[in-house]
Scaffold this motif. Structure first.
Motif, PDB file in Angstrom:
ATOM      1  N   UNK A   1      90.234 -45.376  87.868  1.00 12.72           N
ATOM      2  CA  UNK A   1      89.488 -45.679  89.091  1.00 12.72           C
ATOM      3  C   UNK A   1      88.204 -44.856  89.168  1.00 12.72           C
ATOM      4  N   UNK A   2      88.282 -43.579  88.812  1.00 10.95           N
ATOM      5  CA  UNK A   2      87.102 -42.719  88.879  1.00 10.95           C
ATOM      6  C   UNK A   2      86.056 -43.116  87.846  1.00 10.95           C
ATOM      7  N   UNK A   3      86.510 -43.557  86.654  1.00 12.93           N
ATOM      8  CA  UNK A   3      85.568 -43.988  85.626  1.00 12.93           C
ATOM      9  C   UNK A   3      84.793 -45.212  86.085  1.00 12.93           C
ATOM     10  N   UNK A   4      85.487 -46.176  86.671  1.00  9.08           N
ATOM     11  CA  UNK A   4      84.810 -47.369  87.190  1.00  9.08           C
ATOM     12  C   UNK A   4      83.869 -47.013  88.328  1.00  9.08           C
ATOM     13  N   UNK A   5      84.325 -46.115  89.202  1.00  9.67           N
ATOM     14  CA  UNK A   5      83.490 -45.718  90.328  1.00  9.67           C
ATOM     15  C   UNK A   5      82.239 -44.976  89.867  1.00  9.67           C
ATOM     16  N   UNK A   6      82.387 -44.083  88.898  1.00 11.61           N
ATOM     17  CA  UNK A   6      81.223 -43.323  88.426  1.00 11.61           C
ATOM     18  C   UNK A   6      80.179 -44.242  87.804  1.00 11.61           C
ATOM     19  N   UNK A   7      80.635 -45.249  87.049  1.00 11.12           N
ATOM     20  CA  UNK A   7      79.679 -46.193  86.467  1.00 11.12           C
ATOM     21  C   UNK A   7      78.979 -47.009  87.557  1.00 11.12           C
ATOM     22  N   UNK A   8      79.773 -47.475  88.519  1.00 11.19           N
ATOM     23  CA  UNK A   8      79.204 -48.269  89.607  1.00 11.19           C
ATOM     24  C   UNK A   8      78.221 -47.435  90.428  1.00 11.19           C
TER      25      UNK A   8
END
Length: 363
Positions: free
Chosen positions: A209-216
């Motif tokens: 979840x954090x990886x997707x959020x950081x990219x977004x």
């Protein structure tokens, strides 16, 4: 207020150039949870495959060290140094594997997110980073509060996850305490493995979840206003290096298109190596022969080579080849003052083909 208005005006996604510039400056998306996940995974691997043997070896050394101290001489300074070195080596052997796994996991987590690159601006000292006011804003500002809520949510999620998986740990510990000491060691090891594996599974969900959020979030931070996009397009069009590259690409494409058209040519006029012009004449297509390819020197030799490979007749006429090359562009019909010379070559081709057909019919 001004920041909110500025963000509202950034309605366009970041261009490739802005993304590339951001990466070159060291501004890349990075999830802090992925290295933590990698660390837990490394510890789980250690517990599953290395911990038992390492523990047995270390326990054997410590039992000898503590139960039979008379075996260790401490009469001189050299004896003390030797004992210290022995203890240090044994402890180092015990933790060497787990340290190696942790370092490898950390590097792998960083490389997985972004390829390493040296950016001088990121390591240059900046007094703003040690500012008390700036630090206060980072810690107690909106961004710091959001990070605090994220950390609190991660802790609560991990605690709930652990509760459902490890709720019967007290029973298992009590059962293990009444067994043989070696068996109790296995119970402790199994509990430790379950604990770390459970935390690792929870961290997989959190890190994903954090990886997707950081990219977004990174892409959102790079969004541009319409005016910024227009300015970048103008700057790119005015860049001489980019223009030169675009012209080079256009020439390469045109050259490839010409070479692909040579096999369809009716004839090639050469000079004999400096110039070559490929002409196509099909009465149903055009009223006059069309130049489908032309070139000098190496390109001329390539045109002749392709023509010979595909049995396209090649005529050596120095004046005609030079004149057509200079006066007619590719995909254009030849002017009327070339009709007679080219028509003569076409008649030669048709005559040779008709003669070949007649010879075949007689045979």
């Amino acid at each position: 207020m001004a920041d909110d208005q500025d963000k509202d005006s950034k309605t366009e996604p970041a261009t490739e150039k802005k993304i590339r510039d951001s990466i070159e400056k060291g501004n890349q998306p990075f999830s802090r949870e992925l290295p933590i996940l990698a660390s837990f995974a490394a510890i789980a691997i250690f517990l599953l495959f290395f911990a038992y043997d390492t523990g047995i070896r270390l326990a054997g050394f410590l039992s000898t060290f503590l139960e039979r101290p008379e075996e260790w001489r401490l009469e001189t300074e050299l004896d003390a140094i030797s004992l210290y070195q022995t203890v240090f080596i044994e402890i180092a052997r015990a933790i060497m594997v787990v340290m190696f796994l942790l370092v490898a996991a950390g590097i792998a987590a960083s490389v997985f997110q972004n390829m390493p690159r040296f950016v001088g601006n990121r390591v240059m000292p900046k007094f703003s980073r040690i500012s008390l006011i700036g630090g206060w804003k980072r810690v107690f500002g909106v961004k710091g509060f959001v990070e605090f809520l994220k950390s609190l949510g991660k802790v609560l999620f991990a605690v709930v996850f652990l509760y459902f998986v490890m709720h019967d740990v007290d029973v298992r510990l009590l059962q293990g305490m009444v067994t043989h000491p070696l068996s109790f060691g296995h119970v402790i090891r199994d509990l430790a493995v379950e604990l770390v594996v459970t935390v690792t599974i929870a961290m997989v969900l959190i890190a994903a979840a954090d990886l997707l959020w950081s990219r977004y979030h990174w892409l959102e931070e790079l969004r541009m206003t319409k005016q910024e996009v227009k300015d970048e397009v103008k700057q790119a069009e005015g860049d001489p290096i980019l223009k030169s590259r675009m012209r080079s690409l256009a020439r390469d494409r045109a050259r490839q298109r010409m070479m692909a058209a040579v096999p369809r040519a009716t004839l090639v006029v050469a000079n004999p190596t400096h110039y070559a012009v490929a002409l196509r004449y099909v009465r149903a297509e055009n009223a006059a022969p069309v130049v489908v390819a032309k070139g000098q020197d190496l390109i001329a030799l390539k045109i002749r080579e392709i023509a010979e490979e595909h049995n396209v007749p090649v005529f050596e006429d120095v004046a005609l080849a030079r004149s057509i090359f200079k006066q007619v562009s590719v995909d254009s019909m030849i002017p009327s003052h070339f009709y007679e010379a080219v028509a003569e070559l076409v008649r030669i081709i048709h005559g040779s083909r008709n003669g070949a057909k007649t010879g075949k019919s007689h045979s």
